[in-house]
Design a protein around this motif. Sequence first.
Motif, PDB file in Angstrom:
ATOM      1  N   LEU A 141       0.794   4.545  -8.950  1.00 45.71           N
ATOM      2  CA  LEU A 141       2.213   4.669  -8.628  1.00 45.71           C
ATOM      3  C   LEU A 141       3.068   3.935  -9.652  1.00 45.71           C
ATOM      4  CD1 LEU A 141       1.767   3.982  -4.827  1.00 45.71           C
ATOM      5  CD2 LEU A 141       2.350   6.166  -5.845  1.00 45.71           C
ATOM      6  N   PRO A 142       4.321   4.395  -9.819  1.00 44.80           N
ATOM      7  CA  PRO A 142       5.238   3.711 -10.748  1.00 44.80           C
ATOM      8  C   PRO A 142       5.712   2.400 -10.132  1.00 44.80           C
ATOM      9  CG  PRO A 142       6.398   5.464  -9.604  1.00 44.80           C
ATOM     10  CD  PRO A 142       4.954   5.532  -9.165  1.00 44.80           C
ATOM     11  N   GLY A 143       4.827   1.437 -10.120  1.00 43.50           N
ATOM     12  CA  GLY A 143       5.008   0.220  -9.353  1.00 43.50           C
ATOM     13  C   GLY A 143       6.281  -0.560  -9.574  1.00 43.50           C
ATOM     14  N   LYS A 144       6.652  -0.795 -10.809  1.00 48.44           N
ATOM     15  CA  LYS A 144       7.754  -1.716 -11.099  1.00 48.44           C
ATOM     16  C   LYS A 144       9.096  -1.241 -10.555  1.00 48.44           C
ATOM     17  CE  LYS A 144       5.230  -4.573 -13.584  1.00 48.44           C
ATOM     18  NZ  LYS A 144       4.235  -5.124 -12.742  1.00 48.44           N
ATOM     19  N   SER A 145       9.253   0.065 -10.329  1.00 45.27           N
ATOM     20  CA  SER A 145      10.562   0.563  -9.898  1.00 45.27           C
ATOM     21  C   SER A 145      10.567   1.118  -8.471  1.00 45.27           C
ATOM     22  CB  SER A 145      11.041   1.657 -10.864  1.00 45.27           C
ATOM     23  OG  SER A 145      10.108   2.719 -10.870  1.00 45.27           O
ATOM     24  N   LEU A 146       9.423   1.288  -7.881  1.00 46.70           N
ATOM     25  CA  LEU A 146       9.329   1.908  -6.562  1.00 46.70           C
ATOM     26  C   LEU A 146       9.845   0.971  -5.469  1.00 46.70           C
ATOM     27  CD1 LEU A 146       8.231   4.574  -5.362  1.00 46.70           C
ATOM     28  CD2 LEU A 146       6.090   3.377  -4.932  1.00 46.70           C
ATOM     29  N   ASP A 149       0.927  -3.259  -7.947  1.00 42.65           N
ATOM     30  CA  ASP A 149       2.014  -3.330  -8.924  1.00 42.65           C
ATOM     31  C   ASP A 149       3.369  -3.019  -8.321  1.00 42.65           C
ATOM     32  OD1 ASP A 149       0.208  -3.918 -10.922  1.00 42.65           O
ATOM     33  OD2 ASP A 149      -0.045  -1.828 -11.526  1.00 42.65           O
ATOM     34  N   CYS A 150       3.412  -2.657  -7.077  1.00 36.19           N
ATOM     35  CA  CYS A 150       4.663  -2.226  -6.433  1.00 36.19           C
ATOM     36  C   CYS A 150       5.447  -3.425  -5.915  1.00 36.19           C
ATOM     37  CB  CYS A 150       4.358  -1.233  -5.311  1.00 36.19           C
ATOM     38  SG  CYS A 150       3.554   0.258  -5.898  1.00 36.19           S
ATOM     39  N   THR A 151       5.847  -4.290  -6.815  1.00 31.50           N
ATOM     40  CA  THR A 151       6.489  -5.548  -6.456  1.00 31.50           C
ATOM     41  C   THR A 151       7.929  -5.378  -5.978  1.00 31.50           C
ATOM     42  OG1 THR A 151       7.111  -5.888  -8.758  1.00 31.50           O
ATOM     43  CG2 THR A 151       5.049  -6.897  -8.020  1.00 31.50           C
ATOM     44  N   GLN A 152       8.509  -4.209  -6.160  1.00 32.98           N
ATOM     45  CA  GLN A 152       9.903  -3.987  -5.760  1.00 32.98           C
ATOM     46  C   GLN A 152      10.026  -3.266  -4.422  1.00 32.98           C
ATOM     47  OE1 GLN A 152      12.383  -5.430  -7.610  1.00 32.98           O
ATOM     48  NE2 GLN A 152      10.590  -6.245  -8.665  1.00 32.98           N
ATOM     49  N   LEU A 153       8.902  -3.001  -3.761  1.00 30.43           N
ATOM     50  CA  LEU A 153       8.943  -2.275  -2.489  1.00 30.43           C
ATOM     51  C   LEU A 153       9.814  -2.998  -1.462  1.00 30.43           C
ATOM     52  CD1 LEU A 153       5.392  -0.893  -1.601  1.00 30.43           C
ATOM     53  CD2 LEU A 153       7.475   0.411  -1.953  1.00 30.43           C
ATOM     54  N   VAL A 154      10.710  -2.237  -0.829  1.00 30.96           N
ATOM     55  CA  VAL A 154      11.553  -2.752   0.241  1.00 30.96           C
ATOM     56  C   VAL A 154      11.093  -2.150   1.569  1.00 30.96           C
ATOM     57  CG1 VAL A 154      13.924  -2.818   1.134  1.00 30.96           C
ATOM     58  CG2 VAL A 154      13.510  -3.062  -1.316  1.00 30.96           C
ATOM     59  N   THR A 155      10.636  -0.892   1.515  1.00 35.77           N
ATOM     60  CA  THR A 155      10.173  -0.187   2.710  1.00 35.77           C
ATOM     61  C   THR A 155       8.824   0.465   2.429  1.00 35.77           C
ATOM     62  OG1 THR A 155      12.450   0.307   3.350  1.00 35.77           O
ATOM     63  CG2 THR A 155      10.728   1.627   4.373  1.00 35.77           C
ATOM     64  N   LEU A 156       7.865   0.216   3.308  1.00 38.96           N
ATOM     65  CA  LEU A 156       6.555   0.842   3.213  1.00 38.96           C
ATOM     66  C   LEU A 156       6.190   1.409   4.579  1.00 38.96           C
ATOM     67  CD1 LEU A 156       3.833   1.524   1.910  1.00 38.96           C
ATOM     68  CD2 LEU A 156       3.096  -0.826   2.398  1.00 38.96           C
ATOM     69  N   ALA A 157       5.970   2.717   4.614  1.00 36.99           N
ATOM     70  CA  ALA A 157       5.541   3.388   5.848  1.00 36.99           C
ATOM     71  C   ALA A 157       4.179   4.027   5.598  1.00 36.99           C
ATOM     72  CB  ALA A 157       6.564   4.442   6.263  1.00 36.99           C
ATOM     73  N   ALA A 158       3.204   3.649   6.416  1.00 40.24           N
ATOM     74  CA  ALA A 158       1.857   4.183   6.300  1.00 40.24           C
ATOM     75  C   ALA A 158       1.327   4.520   7.693  1.00 40.24           C
ATOM     76  CB  ALA A 158       0.949   3.184   5.594  1.00 40.24           C
ATOM     77  N   ASP A 159       2.196   5.097   8.514  1.00 42.68           N
ATOM     78  CA  ASP A 159       1.801   5.472   9.871  1.00 42.68           C
ATOM     79  C   ASP A 159       0.817   6.631   9.836  1.00 42.68           C
ATOM     80  OD1 ASP A 159       3.750   3.651  10.904  1.00 42.68           O
ATOM     81  OD2 ASP A 159       5.289   5.162  10.615  1.00 42.68           O
ATOM     82  N   ASP A 160       0.025   6.747  10.908  1.00 49.23           N
ATOM     83  CA  ASP A 160      -0.836   7.911  11.067  1.00 49.23           C
ATOM     84  C   ASP A 160      -1.793   8.115   9.904  1.00 49.23           C
ATOM     85  OD1 ASP A 160      -1.085   9.449  13.283  1.00 49.23           O
ATOM     86  OD2 ASP A 160       0.788  10.541  12.979  1.00 49.23           O
ATOM     87  N   ASN A 161      -2.561   7.086   9.586  1.00 47.66           N
ATOM     88  CA  ASN A 161      -3.593   7.167   8.573  1.00 47.66           C
ATOM     89  C   ASN A 161      -4.896   6.669   9.177  1.00 47.66           C
ATOM     90  OD1 ASN A 161      -2.700   8.026   5.723  1.00 47.66           O
ATOM     91  ND2 ASN A 161      -0.997   6.738   6.405  1.00 47.66           N
ATOM     92  N   ARG A 162      -5.809   6.233   8.337  1.00 46.43           N
ATOM     93  CA  ARG A 162      -7.090   5.702   8.815  1.00 46.43           C
ATOM     94  C   ARG A 162      -7.296   4.259   8.362  1.00 46.43           C
ATOM     95  NH1 ARG A 162     -10.993  10.944   7.763  1.00 46.43           N
ATOM     96  NH2 ARG A 162     -10.095  12.230   9.396  1.00 46.43           N
ATOM     97  N   LEU A 163      -6.220   3.521   8.249  1.00 46.34           N
ATOM     98  CA  LEU A 163      -6.301   2.131   7.806  1.00 46.34           C
ATOM     99  C   LEU A 163      -7.023   1.293   8.851  1.00 46.34           C
ATOM    100  CD1 LEU A 163      -2.636   1.696   6.543  1.00 46.34           C
ATOM    101  CD2 LEU A 163      -4.664   2.197   5.171  1.00 46.34           C
TER     102      LEU A 163
END
Length: 157
Positions: free
Chosen positions: A8-13, A31-45
């Motif tokens: 992923l384009p980590g630095k800007s995402l 590398d996704c140090t700029q993430l403000v929102t992360l949604a990973a619902d409905d997976n197999r985590l």
Amino acid sequence: ALVSLPKLPGKSLEMLDVSGNLLESLESLGDCTQLVTLAADDNRLRSLDDLPFANLGRLVTLSASSNQIAELNQGVGLLAKLETLMLNENGFVEVPASLAECKKLKELKIDGCPVKDNKVKKYLQQGEMKQLAKYLEKNGAGASGGKSGGGKKGKKK
């Protein structure tokens, strides 16, 4: 459906929604140090252990409902700006004490999770996040009485 995350384009995402896939890991978010929102619902985590908590200092919203998360990592306490944590319908039984370090946390949703500690559930039902934080700080590691050691059982005065 995604089985693993691509590079992923980590630095800007800033926002990522990978809900409704077959993901078992989020480790490529390092590398996704700029993430403000992360949604990973409905997976197999099965856990969030591979999330680079220390690198996600800007994260405000984390949603990982409807997964198979069996335990919450203490690292979640490193998310200093976290305001919303949605973890409904998972399998963990304890809320980590480190969550008390998330001073901006306004909303924690764990509906459908088999959390054992009735006080934790009560504070959440009443929307008492400050009381929950105090309780977690005071009661240490697991806040379910299970593995935390101490306790006040047995001694009567």
